[in-house]
Enzyme design. Structure first.
Site, mmCIF file in Angstrom:
data_model
loop_
_atom_site.group_PDB
_atom_site.id
_atom_site.type_symbol
_atom_site.label_atom_id
_atom_site.label_comp_id
_atom_site.label_asym_id
_atom_site.label_seq_id
_atom_site.Cartn_x
_atom_site.Cartn_y
_atom_site.Cartn_z
ATOM 1 N N VAL A 160 -21.568 19.417 -56.484
ATOM 2 C CA VAL A 160 -22.214 20.584 -57.054
ATOM 3 C C VAL A 160 -22.511 21.671 -56.040
ATOM 4 O O VAL A 160 -22.919 22.763 -56.419
ATOM 5 C CB VAL A 160 -23.535 20.221 -57.771
ATOM 6 N N SER A 176 -25.830 27.613 -58.530
ATOM 7 C CA SER A 176 -27.188 27.206 -58.882
ATOM 8 C C SER A 176 -27.477 25.767 -58.486
ATOM 9 O O SER A 176 -28.291 25.094 -59.088
ATOM 10 C CB SER A 176 -27.394 27.361 -60.394
ATOM 11 N N CYS A 177 -26.808 25.288 -57.443
ATOM 12 C CA CYS A 177 -26.895 23.867 -57.131
ATOM 13 C C CYS A 177 -28.220 23.492 -56.499
ATOM 14 O O CYS A 177 -28.608 22.340 -56.499
ATOM 15 C CB CYS A 177 -25.758 23.452 -56.199
ATOM 16 N N GLY A 178 -28.912 24.466 -55.891
ATOM 17 C CA GLY A 178 -30.201 24.148 -55.297
ATOM 18 C C GLY A 178 -30.108 23.703 -53.849
ATOM 19 O O GLY A 178 -31.121 23.532 -53.195
#
Length: 284
Positions: free
Chosen positions: A109, A114-116
């Site tokens: 991801v 927006s994976c963080g």
């Protein structure tokens, strides 16, 4: 498979006049990519070149780097309860002896916006999996004329056949340093269009693409810069803005990154050494 476009009824309003007519829309369907029978990723894409898309995605993930590492790619039957083949699930099999990576959600991801995960983790992931040095590619290619880059958006647009009918597709084009179009793919997602180009190159044994320019419609995200680096492409140009993380990756990896490529103007965010700049660069 004839699934690239679909027809829908639309109400058209022009200067107060109301009419109905059929409209041609781009198709968008999910594609599940499996590796050795295990689910890996799902992407929304325009059907077509699905095997190339899957192969290109695995290049960007550092799983594949050459055609001989790929055994085959097949559509999976039985993807629905009635056992029919939707042509929306593909399974990639690696060649004997090629290690199957430990695919986890956390590993994949990082390519999304927006994976963080932090920017450093994203940069580290590319650094540790990239197979080719773009510095080596720089030695193999002549300087690119800015006028050549300026002509690429129009050439990309002129080759977009499905966009002419739908107005709803992104495009990625692979060019020579002289501006010759080598390949073009269209998709609802520009990242998919890039994967299709890279996957086709892998299937044809052409990686790394060390003397090519990748031109994309829209903006230049970190993900697109990542895909260029992983395919050994030394130059990425976009008609819109790059993200800050894309510039950071380009600077670190030695990628030439050009944004806002419109008409005769452009911004060079990294890798200006590959351009034939005759005028002195001034700072303000």
């Amino acid at each position: 498979m004839g699934r690239v476009t679909e027809r829908r009824r639309v109400i058209r309003i022009r200067d107060g006049a109301v009419s109905t007519r059929p409209d041609t829309l781009v198709a968008e369907e999910p594609l599940e990519i499996r590796l050795g029978g295990k689910p890996l990723a799902i992407t929304m894409r325009t059907p077509g070149d699905d095997f190339a898309l899957a192969a290109g995605f695995l290049v960007s993930e550092g799983v594949l780097g050459s055609a001989d590492e790929l055994a085959n790619i097949v559509y999976c039957a039985g993807a629905t309860e009635d056992g029919s083949n939707t042509f929306n699930v593909v399974d990639v099999r690696l060649a004997p002896g090629v290690p199957v990576p430990d695919i986890t959600l956390e590993r994949n991801v990082y390519t999304t916006s927006s994976c963080g995960l932090c920017g450093k983790a994203s940069l580290d992931a590319v650094r540790t999996t990239a197979r080719w040095s773009l510095d080596t590619a720089a030695d193999a290619m002549p300087p690119i004329e800015p006028e050549t880059l300026a002509a690429l958006p129009d050439r990309l647009r002129a080759a977009q056949r499905v966009f002419d009918r739908t107005g709803g597709l992104h495009a990625a084009g692979l060019f020579t340093t002289d501006g010759e179009l080598l390949d073009l793919r269209e998709d609802v997602g520009r990242h998919n269009a890039v994967d299709k180009i890279v996957g086709r190159a892998l299937q044809q044994g052409l990686l790394p693409l060390s003397s090519c320019v990748l031109m994309v419609s829209g903006r230049a995200s970190f993900e697109l810069a990542q895909k260029a680096v992983m395919a050994g492409i030394p130059v990425l140009a976009a008609v819109s803005a790059p993200s800050a993380l894309a510039v950071d990756l380009a600077t670190e990896a030695g990628l030439t990154l050009v944004g806002f490529l419109r008409g005769t103007s452009m911004n060079v965010y990294a890798g200006d050494h590959r351009l034939a700049l005759r005028a002195a660069v001034t700072t303000s």
